[in-house]
Design a protein around this motif. Sequence first.
Motif, PDB file in Angstrom:
ATOM      1  N   PHE A 155       0.838  -1.196   0.000  1.00 41.41           N
ATOM      2  CA  PHE A 155       0.000   0.000   0.000  1.00 41.41           C
ATOM      3  C   PHE A 155       0.873   1.245   0.000  1.00 41.41           C
ATOM      4  O   PHE A 155       1.752   1.396   0.855  1.00 41.41           O
ATOM      5  CB  PHE A 155      -0.913  -0.014   1.231  1.00 41.41           C
ATOM      6  CG  PHE A 155      -1.936   1.077   1.248  1.00 41.41           C
ATOM      7  CD1 PHE A 155      -3.093   0.976   0.504  1.00 41.41           C
ATOM      8  CD2 PHE A 155      -1.746   2.222   2.015  1.00 41.41           C
ATOM      9  CE1 PHE A 155      -4.042   1.986   0.519  1.00 41.41           C
ATOM     10  CE2 PHE A 155      -2.679   3.235   2.035  1.00 41.41           C
ATOM     11  CZ  PHE A 155      -3.837   3.121   1.280  1.00 41.41           C
ATOM     12  N   ASP A 156       0.656   2.132  -0.961  1.00 43.04           N
ATOM     13  CA  ASP A 156       1.390   3.384  -1.062  1.00 43.04           C
ATOM     14  C   ASP A 156       0.776   4.394  -0.100  1.00 43.04           C
ATOM     15  O   ASP A 156      -0.342   4.864  -0.307  1.00 43.04           O
ATOM     16  CB  ASP A 156       1.348   3.906  -2.502  1.00 43.04           C
ATOM     17  CG  ASP A 156       2.281   5.084  -2.741  1.00 43.04           C
ATOM     18  OD1 ASP A 156       2.378   5.955  -1.851  1.00 43.04           O
ATOM     19  OD2 ASP A 156       2.887   5.147  -3.817  1.00 43.04           O
ATOM     20  N   THR A 157       1.523   4.747   0.956  1.00 43.54           N
ATOM     21  CA  THR A 157       0.977   5.624   1.986  1.00 43.54           C
ATOM     22  C   THR A 157       0.982   7.088   1.562  1.00 43.54           C
ATOM     23  O   THR A 157       0.326   7.917   2.207  1.00 43.54           O
ATOM     24  CB  THR A 157       1.782   5.485   3.292  1.00 43.54           C
ATOM     25  OG1 THR A 157       3.153   5.841   3.053  1.00 43.54           O
ATOM     26  CG2 THR A 157       1.721   4.057   3.809  1.00 43.54           C
ATOM     27  N   GLN A 158       1.717   7.437   0.516  1.00 45.04           N
ATOM     28  CA  GLN A 158       1.707   8.803   0.013  1.00 45.04           C
ATOM     29  C   GLN A 158       0.523   9.036  -0.923  1.00 45.04           C
ATOM     30  O   GLN A 158      -0.155  10.061  -0.835  1.00 45.04           O
ATOM     31  CB  GLN A 158       3.024   9.098  -0.734  1.00 45.04           C
ATOM     32  CG  GLN A 158       4.262   9.064   0.147  1.00 45.04           C
ATOM     33  CD  GLN A 158       4.385  10.278   1.053  1.00 45.04           C
ATOM     34  OE1 GLN A 158       3.799  11.318   0.791  1.00 45.04           O
ATOM     35  NE2 GLN A 158       5.131  10.134   2.126  1.00 45.04           N
ATOM     36  N   ASP A 159       0.273   8.092  -1.804  1.00 49.36           N
ATOM     37  CA  ASP A 159      -0.804   8.239  -2.779  1.00 49.36           C
ATOM     38  C   ASP A 159      -2.108   7.600  -2.326  1.00 49.36           C
ATOM     39  O   ASP A 159      -3.124   7.693  -3.019  1.00 49.36           O
ATOM     40  CB  ASP A 159      -0.383   7.640  -4.117  1.00 49.36           C
ATOM     41  CG  ASP A 159       0.796   8.372  -4.729  1.00 49.36           C
ATOM     42  OD1 ASP A 159       0.951   9.573  -4.440  1.00 49.36           O
ATOM     43  OD2 ASP A 159       1.578   7.747  -5.466  1.00 49.36           O
ATOM     44  N   ASN A 160      -2.065   6.892  -1.170  1.00 44.08           N
ATOM     45  CA  ASN A 160      -3.272   6.288  -0.598  1.00 44.08           C
ATOM     46  C   ASN A 160      -3.900   5.280  -1.557  1.00 44.08           C
ATOM     47  O   ASN A 160      -5.101   5.300  -1.810  1.00 44.08           O
ATOM     48  CB  ASN A 160      -4.288   7.376  -0.220  1.00 44.08           C
ATOM     49  CG  ASN A 160      -5.371   6.850   0.713  1.00 44.08           C
ATOM     50  OD1 ASN A 160      -5.130   5.916   1.483  1.00 44.08           O
ATOM     51  ND2 ASN A 160      -6.545   7.435   0.643  1.00 44.08           N
ATOM     52  N   ARG A 161      -3.071   4.371  -2.068  1.00 47.85           N
ATOM     53  CA  ARG A 161      -3.551   3.387  -3.034  1.00 47.85           C
ATOM     54  C   ARG A 161      -2.874   2.039  -2.771  1.00 47.85           C
ATOM     55  O   ARG A 161      -1.688   1.987  -2.427  1.00 47.85           O
ATOM     56  CB  ARG A 161      -3.232   3.826  -4.467  1.00 47.85           C
ATOM     57  CG  ARG A 161      -3.732   5.216  -4.837  1.00 47.85           C
ATOM     58  CD  ARG A 161      -3.234   5.626  -6.209  1.00 47.85           C
ATOM     59  NE  ARG A 161      -3.920   4.906  -7.273  1.00 47.85           N
ATOM     60  CZ  ARG A 161      -5.082   5.290  -7.815  1.00 47.85           C
ATOM     61  NH1 ARG A 161      -5.670   6.413  -7.394  1.00 47.85           N
ATOM     62  NH2 ARG A 161      -5.656   4.595  -8.763  1.00 47.85           N
ATOM     63  N   GLU A 162      -3.634   0.980  -2.973  1.00 43.74           N
ATOM     64  CA  GLU A 162      -3.037  -0.351  -2.985  1.00 43.74           C
ATOM     65  C   GLU A 162      -2.414  -0.546  -4.367  1.00 43.74           C
ATOM     66  O   GLU A 162      -3.081  -0.391  -5.389  1.00 43.74           O
ATOM     67  CB  GLU A 162      -4.102  -1.429  -2.723  1.00 43.74           C
ATOM     68  CG  GLU A 162      -3.507  -2.831  -2.611  1.00 43.74           C
ATOM     69  CD  GLU A 162      -4.581  -3.909  -2.497  1.00 43.74           C
ATOM     70  OE1 GLU A 162      -4.225  -5.030  -2.092  1.00 43.74           O
ATOM     71  OE2 GLU A 162      -5.752  -3.643  -2.837  1.00 43.74           O
ATOM     72  N   VAL A 163      -1.135  -0.892  -4.401  1.00 43.07           N
ATOM     73  CA  VAL A 163      -0.432  -0.967  -5.677  1.00 43.07           C
ATOM     74  C   VAL A 163      -0.114  -2.395  -6.097  1.00 43.07           C
ATOM     75  O   VAL A 163       0.211  -2.640  -7.272  1.00 43.07           O
ATOM     76  CB  VAL A 163       0.865  -0.139  -5.646  1.00 43.07           C
ATOM     77  CG1 VAL A 163       0.536   1.348  -5.493  1.00 43.07           C
ATOM     78  CG2 VAL A 163       1.795  -0.599  -4.524  1.00 43.07           C
ATOM     79  N   ALA A 164      -0.196  -3.350  -5.173  1.00 45.27           N
ATOM     80  CA  ALA A 164       0.057  -4.748  -5.516  1.00 45.27           C
ATOM     81  C   ALA A 164      -0.449  -5.634  -4.383  1.00 45.27           C
ATOM     82  O   ALA A 164      -0.625  -5.178  -3.246  1.00 45.27           O
ATOM     83  CB  ALA A 164       1.537  -4.993  -5.766  1.00 45.27           C
TER      84      ALA A 164
END
Length: 324
Positions: free
Chosen positions: A54-63
């Motif tokens: 989870f990308d904590t800067q962009d607030n998205r699950e990426v994988a």
Amino acid sequence: MLSPNLPSPPRRFWLPVLYLLLVGVLFSGTPAFARAPFPFMWIANAGEDTVSKFDTQDNREVARYRTWFGPEGQPGHYNHLGGAWDGAAPSRTSVDPQTGDAFVLNRHFDGRPALLMKILREGGVDRNRNGVIDTSSDLNGDGLIDGNEIKPLADSNNDGRIDPGEIQDERIAWAVTVGAEYGLGRALCMGTDRNLWVGLYNASEYWKVSGVDGAILAGPVSTNTAPYGCLIDANGTLWNAQSIGRIVNTQGPGPYTYDDLGSSNLAGGSGYCLALGNQKVYYTGDNSFTEVDPVAQAVREPVNEAGEPGIGSIGISVDSNGNI
């Protein structure tokens, strides 16, 4: 609550995280709100046998990566969706502070040996030699990984273990078993030498595992307790959760011994979670929290000493300013 500096998610973020235990957070002197070198959070999804990046800067699950065979229909799959204390059930995670690579530990309530997996932050192992790294990604850009965006994992030879040739997600570097059957992996931490320590709850023991290739470096190191979590301080001392205990000089060649400092010293007699900070070790408790000072060899309960009313806790952390 989300930071005001973060963009709003494209839609409500939901993961089948049926059991999530945050054992510790490492701050490496990053200024507030600055982009960290590795701004990722790794979340073990126990009831799905996966781990999310989870990308904590962009607030998205990426994988999202499988830690056991799946999805349904793949050889070796065991369906326990919604059962966080069944099957492989990954829970503990650790991150290499120099590379951002992640390690996740399957507890294995099914009686199989605990399984440790390494997932690379970037790059991979081109096992099929097609010139690209085949891996999970957010193909439709919605900030959430769905089933079609996770690489399958099949027990193609029906031997009940993850073999290198069966790993289809090429970000996964390796997967190794630790200890014997029914060990129940419930502790995982990285040492100052960047090797891993795995604690087995049922077996009451620790193992040292290479962070490079997963080779067993030492173990079992017997304890008189049931390891539930661990952290390693700057001096290389492993601190055990559940009861106050330690293994010193974990970066050395060994042999290693477990030093029991006594669960009777814990506030409420329970050390469910622990944290490092202020050159001390902090344990949660049933009615307070416990502070262990390794230098002064002192154990105290700050809340009770201050005359404040006790309160039970199952999580604890220390920020970069030393606040608990």
